[in-house]
Scaffold this motif. Structure first.
Motif, PDB file in Angstrom:
ATOM      1  N   ARG A 125      53.875  -5.183  43.045  1.00 33.80           N
ATOM      2  CA  ARG A 125      54.184  -5.551  44.423  1.00 33.80           C
ATOM      3  C   ARG A 125      53.768  -4.509  45.451  1.00 33.80           C
ATOM      4  O   ARG A 125      53.481  -4.847  46.601  1.00 33.80           O
ATOM      5  CB  ARG A 125      55.694  -5.826  44.555  1.00 33.80           C
ATOM      6  CG  ARG A 125      56.132  -7.014  43.710  1.00 33.80           C
ATOM      7  CD  ARG A 125      57.524  -7.472  44.078  1.00 33.80           C
ATOM      8  NE  ARG A 125      57.873  -8.679  43.347  1.00 33.80           N
ATOM      9  CZ  ARG A 125      58.908  -9.451  43.635  1.00 33.80           C
ATOM     10  NH1 ARG A 125      59.702  -9.141  44.645  1.00 33.80           N
ATOM     11  NH2 ARG A 125      59.167 -10.535  42.924  1.00 33.80           N
ATOM     12  N   TYR A 131      50.702 -12.420  49.084  1.00 31.83           N
ATOM     13  CA  TYR A 131      51.346 -12.772  50.349  1.00 31.83           C
ATOM     14  C   TYR A 131      52.763 -13.285  50.136  1.00 31.83           C
ATOM     15  O   TYR A 131      53.454 -13.586  51.082  1.00 31.83           O
ATOM     16  CB  TYR A 131      50.528 -13.843  51.086  1.00 31.83           C
ATOM     17  CG  TYR A 131      49.975 -14.928  50.190  1.00 31.83           C
ATOM     18  CD1 TYR A 131      50.795 -15.929  49.678  1.00 31.83           C
ATOM     19  CD2 TYR A 131      48.632 -14.941  49.842  1.00 31.83           C
ATOM     20  CE1 TYR A 131      50.297 -16.918  48.848  1.00 31.83           C
ATOM     21  CE2 TYR A 131      48.116 -15.929  49.015  1.00 31.83           C
ATOM     22  CZ  TYR A 131      48.951 -16.912  48.519  1.00 31.83           C
ATOM     23  OH  TYR A 131      48.464 -17.888  47.691  1.00 31.83           O
ATOM     24  N   TYR A 133      55.366 -11.704  48.725  1.00 35.50           N
ATOM     25  CA  TYR A 133      56.450 -10.734  48.890  1.00 35.50           C
ATOM     26  C   TYR A 133      55.953  -9.555  49.712  1.00 35.50           C
ATOM     27  O   TYR A 133      54.750  -9.309  49.824  1.00 35.50           O
ATOM     28  CB  TYR A 133      57.015 -10.259  47.547  1.00 35.50           C
ATOM     29  CG  TYR A 133      56.027 -10.120  46.417  1.00 35.50           C
ATOM     30  CD1 TYR A 133      56.092 -10.960  45.305  1.00 35.50           C
ATOM     31  CD2 TYR A 133      55.030  -9.154  46.452  1.00 35.50           C
ATOM     32  CE1 TYR A 133      55.190 -10.838  44.264  1.00 35.50           C
ATOM     33  CE2 TYR A 133      54.131  -9.030  45.411  1.00 35.50           C
ATOM     34  CZ  TYR A 133      54.218  -9.874  44.325  1.00 35.50           C
ATOM     35  OH  TYR A 133      53.312  -9.749  43.289  1.00 35.50           O
ATOM     36  N   ASP A 134      56.912  -8.829  50.280  1.00 36.24           N
ATOM     37  CA  ASP A 134      56.572  -7.761  51.215  1.00 36.24           C
ATOM     38  C   ASP A 134      56.091  -6.514  50.483  1.00 36.24           C
ATOM     39  O   ASP A 134      56.645  -6.132  49.445  1.00 36.24           O
ATOM     40  CB  ASP A 134      57.789  -7.422  52.078  1.00 36.24           C
ATOM     41  CG  ASP A 134      57.410  -6.628  53.309  1.00 36.24           C
ATOM     42  OD1 ASP A 134      56.243  -6.731  53.736  1.00 36.24           O
ATOM     43  OD2 ASP A 134      58.277  -5.912  53.844  1.00 36.24           O
ATOM     44  N   THR A 192      52.782  -3.848  56.816  1.00 38.41           N
ATOM     45  CA  THR A 192      53.204  -4.558  55.616  1.00 38.41           C
ATOM     46  C   THR A 192      52.617  -5.972  55.558  1.00 38.41           C
ATOM     47  O   THR A 192      52.205  -6.530  56.575  1.00 38.41           O
ATOM     48  CB  THR A 192      54.737  -4.670  55.546  1.00 38.41           C
ATOM     49  OG1 THR A 192      55.188  -5.531  56.594  1.00 38.41           O
ATOM     50  CG2 THR A 192      55.398  -3.307  55.666  1.00 38.41           C
ATOM     51  N   THR A 193      52.634  -6.539  54.360  1.00 38.44           N
ATOM     52  CA  THR A 193      52.115  -7.896  54.180  1.00 38.44           C
ATOM     53  C   THR A 193      52.940  -8.918  54.936  1.00 38.44           C
ATOM     54  O   THR A 193      52.398  -9.879  55.477  1.00 38.44           O
ATOM     55  CB  THR A 193      52.105  -8.251  52.678  1.00 38.44           C
ATOM     56  OG1 THR A 193      53.417  -8.070  52.128  1.00 38.44           O
ATOM     57  CG2 THR A 193      51.120  -7.381  51.913  1.00 38.44           C
ATOM     58  N   SER A 194      54.246  -8.727  54.994  1.00 39.22           N
ATOM     59  CA  SER A 194      55.091  -9.716  55.672  1.00 39.22           C
ATOM     60  C   SER A 194      54.805  -9.762  57.168  1.00 39.22           C
ATOM     61  O   SER A 194      54.858 -10.831  57.782  1.00 39.22           O
ATOM     62  CB  SER A 194      56.575  -9.427  55.422  1.00 39.22           C
ATOM     63  OG  SER A 194      56.960  -8.193  55.985  1.00 39.22           O
ATOM     64  N   GLN A 195      54.495  -8.631  57.778  1.00 36.48           N
ATOM     65  CA  GLN A 195      54.132  -8.626  59.195  1.00 36.48           C
ATOM     66  C   GLN A 195      52.895  -9.495  59.424  1.00 36.48           C
ATOM     67  O   GLN A 195      52.843 -10.287  60.370  1.00 36.48           O
ATOM     68  CB  GLN A 195      53.839  -7.197  59.660  1.00 36.48           C
ATOM     69  CG  GLN A 195      55.044  -6.301  59.823  1.00 36.48           C
ATOM     70  CD  GLN A 195      54.606  -4.896  60.229  1.00 36.48           C
ATOM     71  OE1 GLN A 195      54.091  -4.137  59.416  1.00 36.48           O
ATOM     72  NE2 GLN A 195      54.785  -4.575  61.498  1.00 36.48           N
ATOM     73  N   ASP A 198      53.639 -13.281  58.861  1.00 33.13           N
ATOM     74  CA  ASP A 198      54.371 -13.877  59.984  1.00 33.13           C
ATOM     75  C   ASP A 198      53.419 -14.242  61.131  1.00 33.13           C
ATOM     76  O   ASP A 198      53.554 -15.311  61.749  1.00 33.13           O
ATOM     77  CB  ASP A 198      55.438 -12.913  60.492  1.00 33.13           C
ATOM     78  CG  ASP A 198      56.620 -12.789  59.538  1.00 33.13           C
ATOM     79  OD1 ASP A 198      56.745 -13.654  58.649  1.00 33.13           O
ATOM     80  OD2 ASP A 198      57.388 -11.805  59.674  1.00 33.13           O
TER      81      ASP A 198
END
Length: 333
Positions: A125, A131, A133-134, A192-195, A198
């Protein structure tokens, strides 16, 4: 993280038996000629295909190549029982000629490519390939060098972002996504991937996400390809592998999206067709094909293989055999 499970349980090689079977005749021919066969796993990963080759070919020598130092370590543990007849090398697969020269190997009997992102890279991770998980925006296959995905999204101009997302990701909403990234980083860099996910979710229509999979899938593919220069490397690597193959040697390649397959197909097709000019009355020896296709188009995994390993679903397999010297031998790789 994927935990402490043995590597063999964490990694199910795609089309393992078919790949090994395609290489078997060239290994058998080498042994019949009284010499030790040499096979190359150019994308070693966690060593699943390499292990299968070493088991199937008990007298062969294997060269395993990978740019990912973590993968090399795990593969080394998995292949420890075969250490006496393996060389595992930290390199990118377009560096195969240099790798073989350093090992004192003049030619090989088989080369296997299992392209794209590996199971290890998807499952770890903190590598930032997934994409779902963060994680830090990294995406480097070799974490010891090169730019990160964060550097790409935070420093590339909008036109360059548009180009790579449209070209490498084949994303029809590339313009919206590139613009949203540029606007988004005005308030602070992407880390980060989550940014990133989103921002992408905010501009990709919900209907497109329902029919085309995760809205960030193609953008993440594009960034990964850009960071690792995957297609540029592949354009050099396939001819290099063909040039490294002895007469009777075979090259097997598995790709997972159309951009990879197009490059493999182009290199293979160039060698399987006559190069004689149209209307030329006699096909000279120099114009005859130097490769023989071993697959009709592409081969795909069976339903059973996909059920066992869902990541195999998009795999496309092509293979050729070297039948004579050719122009590829004179190329500057």
């Amino acid at each position: 993280m994927t935990g402490d499970r043995p590597t063999g349980e964490r990694h199910v090689p795609v089309l393992r038996d078919r790949c090994v079977s395609l290489l078997a005749p060239s290994v058998a021919a080498a042994e019949a000629a009284g010499r030790r066969a040499v096979v190359v796993d150019a994308t070693l990963g966690m060593g699943g295909h390499a292990e299968a080759m070493l088991q199937r070919f008990p007298d062969a020598h294997l060269v395993g190549v990978d740019r990912d130092t973590e993968a090399l370590g795990l593969a080394g543990e998995r292949l420890a029982p075969y250490a006496a007849r393996t060389d595992l090398v930290h390199a990118v697969y377009d560096e195969l000629p240099e790798v073989l020269e350093d090992l004192g190997i003049d030619g090989v009997d088989g080369v296997l490519f299992d392209l794209g992102v590996s199971s290890l890279q998807l499952d770890e991770r903190d590598r930032g390939f997934a994409y779902s998980y963060d994680a830090p925006l990294d995406m480097r296959m070799d974490t010891s060098r090169g730019i990160t995905a964060a550097e790409v999204v935070n420093t590339y101009g909008e036109d360059d972002l548009l180009r790579i997302i449209r070209t490498w990701g084949e994303e029809k909403f590339a313009g919206r996504i590139a613009s949203a990234i540029v606007r988004g980083r005005e308030t602070g860099p992407f880390r980060t991937t989550s940014q990133l996910v989103d921002v992408i979710r905010g501009v990709v229509p919900a209907a497109a996400a329902r029919t085309g999979g995760h809205p960030a899938k193609r953008t993440f593919q594009a960034l990964r390809i850009e960071v690792n220069e995957e297609l540029t490397v592949l354009e050099r690597a396939v001819p290099a592998a063909i040039a490294s193959a002895l007469i009777g040697g075979r090259v097997v390649a598995m790709s997972y999206h159309s951009l990879e397959d197009r490059i493999v197909k182009s290199a293979f097709t160039a060698g399987t067709k006559s190069s004689a000019p149209v209307g030329f009355p006699v096909e000279l020896e120099e114009h005859k094909p130097y490769l023989r296709s071993l697959t009709r188009g592409t081969e795909a995994p069976t339903a059973a293989e996909i059920e066992e390993n869902p990541r195999a679903a998009s795999a496309k397999l092509r293979a050729v055999e070297r039948i004579k010297a050719g122009p590829v031998d004179r190329m500057t790789i």
